[in-house]
Design a protein around this motif. Structure first.
Motif, PDB file in Angstrom:
ATOM      1  N   MET A   1       0.838  -1.183   0.000  1.00  0.00           N
ATOM      2  CA  MET A   1       0.000   0.000   0.000  1.00  0.00           C
ATOM      3  C   MET A   1       0.882   1.245   0.000  1.00  0.00           C
ATOM      4  O   MET A   1       1.881   1.308   0.722  1.00  0.00           O
ATOM      5  CB  MET A   1      -0.911  -0.001   1.228  1.00  0.00           C
ATOM      6  CG  MET A   1      -1.839   1.204   1.293  1.00  0.00           C
ATOM      7  SD  MET A   1      -3.000   1.098   2.663  1.00  0.00           S
ATOM      8  CE  MET A   1      -4.042  -0.242   2.086  1.00  0.00           C
ATOM      9  N   ARG A  15      -1.202  -0.420  10.526  1.00  0.00           N
ATOM     10  CA  ARG A  15      -1.673  -1.653   9.899  1.00  0.00           C
ATOM     11  C   ARG A  15      -2.545  -2.452  10.852  1.00  0.00           C
ATOM     12  O   ARG A  15      -2.438  -2.323  12.066  1.00  0.00           O
ATOM     13  CB  ARG A  15      -0.488  -2.552   9.523  1.00  0.00           C
ATOM     14  CG  ARG A  15       0.576  -1.924   8.687  1.00  0.00           C
ATOM     15  CD  ARG A  15       1.861  -2.718   8.883  1.00  0.00           C
ATOM     16  NE  ARG A  15       2.964  -2.217   8.103  1.00  0.00           N
ATOM     17  CZ  ARG A  15       3.650  -1.121   8.398  1.00  0.00           C
ATOM     18  NH1 ARG A  15       3.325  -0.395   9.456  1.00  0.00           N
ATOM     19  NH2 ARG A  15       4.653  -0.742   7.644  1.00  0.00           N
ATOM     20  N   THR A  20       0.944  -6.456   5.851  1.00  0.00           N
ATOM     21  CA  THR A  20       0.688  -5.258   5.046  1.00  0.00           C
ATOM     22  C   THR A  20       1.990  -4.491   4.841  1.00  0.00           C
ATOM     23  O   THR A  20       2.610  -4.034   5.801  1.00  0.00           O
ATOM     24  CB  THR A  20      -0.347  -4.348   5.732  1.00  0.00           C
ATOM     25  OG1 THR A  20      -1.538  -5.098   5.988  1.00  0.00           O
ATOM     26  CG2 THR A  20      -0.687  -3.157   4.843  1.00  0.00           C
TER      27      THR A  20
END
Length: 320
Positions: A1, A15, A20
């Motif tokens: 991301m 997160r 992630t």
């Protein structure tokens, strides 16, 4: 991301899961004499795995500096009209890192035999070796996380990753065919004294839990194992003749190195280093470069490692 941050008010990305992978992105036109020093705090403040520090120039070129928690630091330069190839290069840099698997969880067992609670000859040698690294100026000062993160962010970092500090480098020594002593995470390796806090006995890796198994004394709050424990475990498991491993953020010319700068503590980095050790002329005395990161050095014991690297160390890791 991708997480875009404001230089004036960089906000962390919290997160919900370890897996992630966050790339913080920050733009600026302000020049700096030391870009790494200027940019690294933004990596920390945004709780990112990677930082893209975008610096615009007056000549319509743009430099994008990539920073990692391990102090990796390299750049790509964009020129007008290169959009298609440029973004492909960014993808090729980031995709292997984002897809890698962390092994940073610990399973603690308070079953360390009482005769080992105060250490042994091996922990003594680790302590002496930590002091040697300090005398060689190979122990950078731990990054002061608490100066850049709020108490809430520190709690989040500790809950998600078990991180209580950022220190660099580690060392370990085999105890027997199934375990090894290793310096703990986030400690002063020039002043290692206490079993369970400075020294940890690594017993193995549990693939079902994706966790490193650690034996500690009872009635102690242990420090966490170094993120490189999975790499050391793989090397010791495959090569019984390896008696010690040292990891430092420095370089030696003419060595074989990994081609991708996988994050510390990932299966991918551990497997890549283990393969290079396996294919080296003498696995028990290998020196492996970690791209944009440092060295992993194996030896029959710690003294063997220090004798071989004396006078050969280059403090600055080449970045590309």
């Amino acid at each position: 991301m991708f997480h875009f941050i404001d230089p004036e008010k960089p906000r962390p990305y919290r997160r919900k899961a370890q897996a992630t992978f966050i790339v913080s992105v920050m733009e600026t036109s302000e020049k700096s004499e030391n870009i790494h020093k200027s940019a690294y705090p933004y990596l920390v403040r945004s709780l990112a795995n990677h930082l893209m520090y975008i610096l615009h120039h007056d000549d319509e070129t743009t430099d994008i500096y990539f920073l990692t928690p391990e102090q990796g630091f390299y750049k790509l330069t964009y020129r007008k009209g290169e959009e298609e190839t440029f973004f492909k290069r960014i993808y090729e840099r980031l995709e292997p890192l984002a897809a890698s698997q962390l092994v940073i969880n610990n399973d603690f067992y308070d079953d360390l035999p009482e005769e080992m609670w105060n250490g042994d000859e091996i922990t003594k040698s680790l302590s002496e070796s930590g002091k040697k690294l300090d005398r060689m100026n190979l122990l950078p000062a731990p990054f002061p996380l608490e100066e850049y993160l709020t108490p809430r962010d520190m709690r989040h970092l500790k809950k998600l990753y078990g991180i209580g500090g950022l220190s660099y480098g580690n060392l370990s020594a085999r105890r027997d065919g199934h375990s090894f002593w290793m310096s703990a995470s986030g400690i002063n390796k020039a002043d290692m004294k206490t079993v369970g806090e400075d020294f940890l006995l690594i017993r193995g890796y549990d693939p079902d839990k994706n966790a490193i198994k650690v034996s500690v004394p009872p009635n102690i709050t242990p420090k966490r194992a170094s993120v490189d424990a999975i790499e050391h475990w793989m090397i010791y498991k495959e090569h019984p003749e390896v008696g010690a491993i040292v990891h430092i953020h420095a370089w030696i010319d003419g060595i074989r190195a990994t081609e991708i700068n996988y994050p510390c503590g990932t299966i991918e980095l551990a497997k890549t280093v283990a393969e290079l050790v396996r294919n080296s002329e003498e696995p028990s005395r290998a020196i492996i470069g970690l791209k944009n990161h440092g060295l992993t050095i194996t030896g029959t014991d710690l003294n063997d490692i220090f004798e071989r690297i004396e006078g050969k160390i280059i403090p600055q890791v080449p970045m590309s």
